[in-house]
Design a protein around this motif. Sequence first.
Motif, PDB file in Angstrom:
ATOM      1  N   VAL A   8      17.267   1.571   3.170  1.00 15.65           N
ATOM      2  CA  VAL A   8      16.665   3.043   4.672  1.00 15.65           C
ATOM      3  C   VAL A   8      15.272   3.031   3.168  1.00 15.65           C
ATOM      4  CG1 VAL A   8      16.815   4.961   5.083  1.00 15.65           C
ATOM      5  CG2 VAL A   8      18.654   3.758   5.936  1.00 15.65           C
ATOM      6  N   ASN A   9      15.226   3.198   2.026  1.00 15.66           N
ATOM      7  CA  ASN A   9      14.503   3.879   1.454  1.00 15.66           C
ATOM      8  C   ASN A   9      13.453   3.268   0.894  1.00 15.66           C
ATOM      9  OD1 ASN A   9      16.590   5.637   0.547  1.00 15.66           O
ATOM     10  ND2 ASN A   9      16.831   5.320  -1.684  1.00 15.66           N
ATOM     11  N   ARG A  10      13.556   1.436   1.658  1.00 14.33           N
ATOM     12  CA  ARG A  10      12.772   0.627   1.128  1.00 14.33           C
ATOM     13  C   ARG A  10      12.152   0.513   2.393  1.00 14.33           C
ATOM     14  NH1 ARG A  10      16.083  -3.545  -1.719  1.00 14.33           N
ATOM     15  NH2 ARG A  10      15.528  -2.704  -4.192  1.00 14.33           N
ATOM     16  N   ALA A  11      12.791   0.271   3.437  1.00 17.09           N
ATOM     17  CA  ALA A  11      11.989   0.234   4.823  1.00 17.09           C
ATOM     18  C   ALA A  11      11.204   1.723   4.983  1.00 17.09           C
ATOM     19  CB  ALA A  11      12.920  -0.113   5.997  1.00 17.09           C
ATOM     20  N   THR A  12      11.772   2.857   4.386  1.00 17.12           N
ATOM     21  CA  THR A  12      10.547   3.641   4.930  1.00 17.12           C
ATOM     22  C   THR A  12       9.906   3.860   3.976  1.00 17.12           C
ATOM     23  OG1 THR A  12      12.567   5.180   4.935  1.00 17.12           O
ATOM     24  CG2 THR A  12      11.249   6.468   4.637  1.00 17.12           C
ATOM     25  N   PHE A  14       8.008   1.282   2.588  1.00 16.09           N
ATOM     26  CA  PHE A  14       7.666  -0.035   3.245  1.00 16.09           C
ATOM     27  C   PHE A  14       6.172   1.218   5.090  1.00 16.09           C
ATOM     28  CE2 PHE A  14       6.526  -3.435   6.515  1.00 16.09           C
ATOM     29  CZ  PHE A  14       5.822  -3.776   5.971  1.00 16.09           C
ATOM     30  N   CYS A  15       6.947   1.371   5.566  1.00 18.98           N
ATOM     31  CA  CYS A  15       6.669   1.558   6.728  1.00 18.98           C
ATOM     32  C   CYS A  15       5.083   2.742   6.856  1.00 18.98           C
ATOM     33  CB  CYS A  15       7.581   2.520   7.816  1.00 18.98           C
ATOM     34  SG  CYS A  15       8.727   0.887   8.515  1.00 18.98           S
ATOM     35  N   ALA A  16       5.516   3.804   5.393  1.00 19.03           N
ATOM     36  CA  ALA A  16       4.423   4.417   5.015  1.00 19.03           C
ATOM     37  C   ALA A  16       3.401   3.979   3.759  1.00 19.03           C
ATOM     38  CB  ALA A  16       5.265   5.871   4.135  1.00 19.03           C
ATOM     39  N   ALA A  17       3.666   2.844   3.480  1.00 23.75           N
ATOM     40  CA  ALA A  17       2.796   1.889   2.451  1.00 23.75           C
ATOM     41  C   ALA A  17       1.770   1.241   3.468  1.00 23.75           C
ATOM     42  CB  ALA A  17       3.396   1.089   1.957  1.00 23.75           C
ATOM     43  N   ALA A  18       2.727   0.194   4.776  1.00 24.80           N
ATOM     44  CA  ALA A  18       1.759   0.055   5.834  1.00 24.80           C
ATOM     45  C   ALA A  18       0.879   1.045   6.332  1.00 24.80           C
ATOM     46  CB  ALA A  18       2.701  -0.932   6.358  1.00 24.80           C
ATOM     47  N   VAL A  19       1.434   1.742   7.069  1.00 27.44           N
ATOM     48  CA  VAL A  19       0.493   3.170   7.778  1.00 27.44           C
ATOM     49  C   VAL A  19      -0.387   3.036   7.281  1.00 27.44           C
ATOM     50  CG1 VAL A  19       0.845   4.754   8.585  1.00 27.44           C
ATOM     51  CG2 VAL A  19       1.437   3.483   9.069  1.00 27.44           C
TER      52      VAL A  19
END
Length: 194
Positions: A8-12, A14-19
Motif C-alpha cells: 500500500v505504501n509503495r502504491a501510494t 508511486f501514484c503520487a509520484a506519477a501524477v
Amino acid sequence: MSALRQGVNRATLFCAAAVLLCAGAALATTTDPVRDRLPSGWPRLGADRVWLDEDTLGRWRDHGWWPPVVIAALAVVLLLLLALAVLEIRAGRLRVLTLGRPGVTLAGSALAAAIAERVRAVDGVARAHVRLLGRPRRLRARITLVLTPDGSPRGALRQLAEQAVVEARAAAAPRALEADVRISVQAHRTRRIR
C-alpha cells in the motif's frame, strides 16, 4: 512491516509520484527551452494555451453539480491519506502491553530490555539491542546483535532461537511474536606498536 502495508505504501507513493511527474512534464512543455529540445513527434502544450475559455466556463457554471462532487472527492482522498498516516504512526514502537487482568500492563521498553538482557547472555554476543514493534496482538522484536570477533553467527543464532526468542514468546503469549535478527561482527582493534 507487513507485506500488505509495504504494498500500500509503495502504491501510494508511486501514484503520487506519477501524477506529479506527468503534471510537471506537461507544464514544462509550455516553456520554450523544453519545447525546443523535445523530439518532433512528442506531444506538447501550446505556450499560449487557454485552459478554460469564457464559453467553457459558462457551460460549467450552468451545471451546479460539479463543485460538490469535486469537493467530496478531494475530502475522501484527504481522509484516506490521513488514515494511512495514522496507521503508519500507530504501527511504530510498542508502548504498552496489556497483561491478563484489566488494568495490568507491561511497558514495551521493559519487555525489550528484558529480552536484550537475555540476548546478551548468548555466547559470542558483545552487544545487543531490542526494539518491540507492531500491535499489542501481534508483536515483532527487532534484535540487533554485535558479535565478538571470534563469535560464531550460526551458534549465536541457534542459541538465540532456542533460548531468548522462546522465552520472549512465552512471556508474550498468547500473542504472536516474530523476531527479526540483524547480525554484525565487532571489528578487531588494531594494536599500535611503539
